[in-house]
Design a protein around this motif. Structure first.
Motif, PDB file in Angstrom:
ATOM      1  N   ILE A  13     -12.017  37.792  79.094  1.00  0.00           N
ATOM      2  CA  ILE A  13     -10.913  38.468  78.406  1.00  0.00           C
ATOM      3  C   ILE A  13     -10.794  37.952  76.974  1.00  0.00           C
ATOM      4  O   ILE A  13     -10.662  38.743  76.024  1.00  0.00           O
ATOM      5  CB  ILE A  13      -9.582  38.276  79.163  1.00  0.00           C
ATOM      6  N   TYR A  14     -10.847  36.626  76.801  1.00  0.00           N
ATOM      7  CA  TYR A  14     -10.774  36.077  75.443  1.00  0.00           C
ATOM      8  C   TYR A  14     -11.915  36.611  74.582  1.00  0.00           C
ATOM      9  O   TYR A  14     -11.720  36.934  73.410  1.00  0.00           O
ATOM     10  CB  TYR A  14     -10.805  34.552  75.467  1.00  0.00           C
ATOM     11  N   GLN A  15     -13.085  36.725  75.173  1.00  0.00           N
ATOM     12  CA  GLN A  15     -14.237  37.259  74.441  1.00  0.00           C
ATOM     13  C   GLN A  15     -13.987  38.706  74.041  1.00  0.00           C
ATOM     14  O   GLN A  15     -14.244  39.095  72.905  1.00  0.00           O
ATOM     15  CB  GLN A  15     -15.491  37.144  75.302  1.00  0.00           C
ATOM     16  N   GLN A  16     -13.466  39.512  74.958  1.00  0.00           N
ATOM     17  CA  GLN A  16     -13.186  40.917  74.661  1.00  0.00           C
ATOM     18  C   GLN A  16     -12.116  41.067  73.583  1.00  0.00           C
ATOM     19  O   GLN A  16     -12.133  42.029  72.820  1.00  0.00           O
ATOM     20  CB  GLN A  16     -12.772  41.663  75.934  1.00  0.00           C
ATOM     21  N   LYS A  17     -11.203  40.115  73.506  1.00  0.00           N
ATOM     22  CA  LYS A  17     -10.150  40.145  72.493  1.00  0.00           C
ATOM     23  C   LYS A  17     -10.627  39.581  71.155  1.00  0.00           C
ATOM     24  O   LYS A  17      -9.910  39.621  70.176  1.00  0.00           O
ATOM     25  CB  LYS A  17      -8.929  39.369  72.979  1.00  0.00           C
ATOM     26  N   GLY A  18     -11.849  39.030  71.129  1.00  0.00           N
ATOM     27  CA  GLY A  18     -12.404  38.481  69.894  1.00  0.00           C
ATOM     28  C   GLY A  18     -12.042  37.032  69.640  1.00  0.00           C
ATOM     29  O   GLY A  18     -12.293  36.513  68.565  1.00  0.00           O
ATOM     30  N   PHE A  19     -11.487  36.353  70.636  1.00  0.00           N
ATOM     31  CA  PHE A  19     -11.144  34.935  70.521  1.00  0.00           C
ATOM     32  C   PHE A  19     -12.328  34.103  71.026  1.00  0.00           C
ATOM     33  O   PHE A  19     -12.295  33.523  72.113  1.00  0.00           O
ATOM     34  CB  PHE A  19      -9.879  34.609  71.318  1.00  0.00           C
ATOM     35  N   PHE A  20     -13.373  34.048  70.227  1.00  0.00           N
ATOM     36  CA  PHE A  20     -14.639  33.493  70.686  1.00  0.00           C
ATOM     37  C   PHE A  20     -14.590  31.986  70.928  1.00  0.00           C
ATOM     38  O   PHE A  20     -15.195  31.496  71.882  1.00  0.00           O
ATOM     39  CB  PHE A  20     -15.760  33.864  69.721  1.00  0.00           C
ATOM     40  N   ASN A  21     -13.895  31.232  70.090  1.00  0.00           N
ATOM     41  CA  ASN A  21     -13.795  29.790  70.314  1.00  0.00           C
ATOM     42  C   ASN A  21     -13.041  29.491  71.605  1.00  0.00           C
ATOM     43  O   ASN A  21     -13.438  28.615  72.377  1.00  0.00           O
ATOM     44  CB  ASN A  21     -13.118  29.093  69.126  1.00  0.00           C
ATOM     45  N   ARG A  22     -11.974  30.219  71.820  1.00  0.00           N
ATOM     46  CA  ARG A  22     -11.200  30.019  73.052  1.00  0.00           C
ATOM     47  C   ARG A  22     -12.018  30.439  74.268  1.00  0.00           C
ATOM     48  O   ARG A  22     -11.965  29.804  75.321  1.00  0.00           O
ATOM     49  CB  ARG A  22      -9.903  30.810  72.974  1.00  0.00           C
ATOM     50  N   ALA A  23     -12.770  31.525  74.140  1.00  0.00           N
ATOM     51  CA  ALA A  23     -13.634  31.979  75.231  1.00  0.00           C
ATOM     52  C   ALA A  23     -14.661  30.905  75.570  1.00  0.00           C
ATOM     53  O   ALA A  23     -14.872  30.588  76.747  1.00  0.00           O
ATOM     54  CB  ALA A  23     -14.330  33.283  74.848  1.00  0.00           C
ATOM     55  N   LEU A  24     -15.281  30.320  74.550  1.00  0.00           N
ATOM     56  CA  LEU A  24     -16.296  29.291  74.781  1.00  0.00           C
ATOM     57  C   LEU A  24     -15.702  28.088  75.514  1.00  0.00           C
ATOM     58  O   LEU A  24     -16.289  27.592  76.481  1.00  0.00           O
ATOM     59  CB  LEU A  24     -16.922  28.854  73.458  1.00  0.00           C
ATOM     60  N   LYS A  25     -14.534  27.635  75.090  1.00  0.00           N
ATOM     61  CA  LYS A  25     -13.888  26.501  75.756  1.00  0.00           C
ATOM     62  C   LYS A  25     -13.551  26.839  77.206  1.00  0.00           C
ATOM     63  O   LYS A  25     -13.696  26.004  78.101  1.00  0.00           O
ATOM     64  CB  LYS A  25     -12.620  26.093  75.000  1.00  0.00           C
ATOM     65  N   THR A  26     -13.117  28.055  77.436  1.00  0.00           N
ATOM     66  CA  THR A  26     -12.765  28.477  78.793  1.00  0.00           C
ATOM     67  C   THR A  26     -14.011  28.563  79.660  1.00  0.00           C
ATOM     68  O   THR A  26     -13.999  28.147  80.819  1.00  0.00           O
ATOM     69  CB  THR A  26     -12.009  29.817  78.753  1.00  0.00           C
ATOM     70  N   TYR A  27     -15.103  29.087  79.107  1.00  0.00           N
ATOM     71  CA  TYR A  27     -16.368  29.126  79.846  1.00  0.00           C
ATOM     72  C   TYR A  27     -16.852  27.715  80.180  1.00  0.00           C
ATOM     73  O   TYR A  27     -17.357  27.459  81.265  1.00  0.00           O
ATOM     74  CB  TYR A  27     -17.458  29.841  79.037  1.00  0.00           C
TER      75      TYR A  27
END
Length: 88
Positions: free
Chosen positions: A51-65
């Motif tokens: 979801i973070y990736q789809q919203k364009g929050f790539f740094n947050r997506a990476l940390k979540t992954y």
């Protein structure tokens, strides 16, 4: 669980904020009731990363992954499909 399914449904509808709300609720419940290495906790983090990736929050997506991967690698169950999902 149930909240995770609601998160996936909202994601499919493109309602990312509602999806994150359900995933957070699922995560909160799972953390309270399951061991910290429970594979579903890792899977929920992975879903939130998407979801973070789809919203364009790539740094947050990476940390979540990264959190998802760490939990899944420590999980006591066979979870290779979950781990593969994080890497994809």
């Amino acid at each position: 669980g149930f909240y995770c399914n609601l998160g996936q449904l909202a994601d499919q509808k493109g309602d990312y904020d509602t999806s994150l709300k359900w995933y957070r609720k699922s995560l909160k419940l799972s953390i309270k009731t399951c061991p910290s290495d429970y594979a579903n906790i890792g899977n929920t983090y992975n879903c939130m990363g998407l979801i973070y990736q789809q919203k364009g929050f790539f740094n947050r997506a990476l940390k979540t992954y990264q959190t998802a991967l760490s939990i899944l690698q420590q999980a006591s169950t066979d979870n290779r499909s979950y781990i593969a999902s994080v890497y994809s």
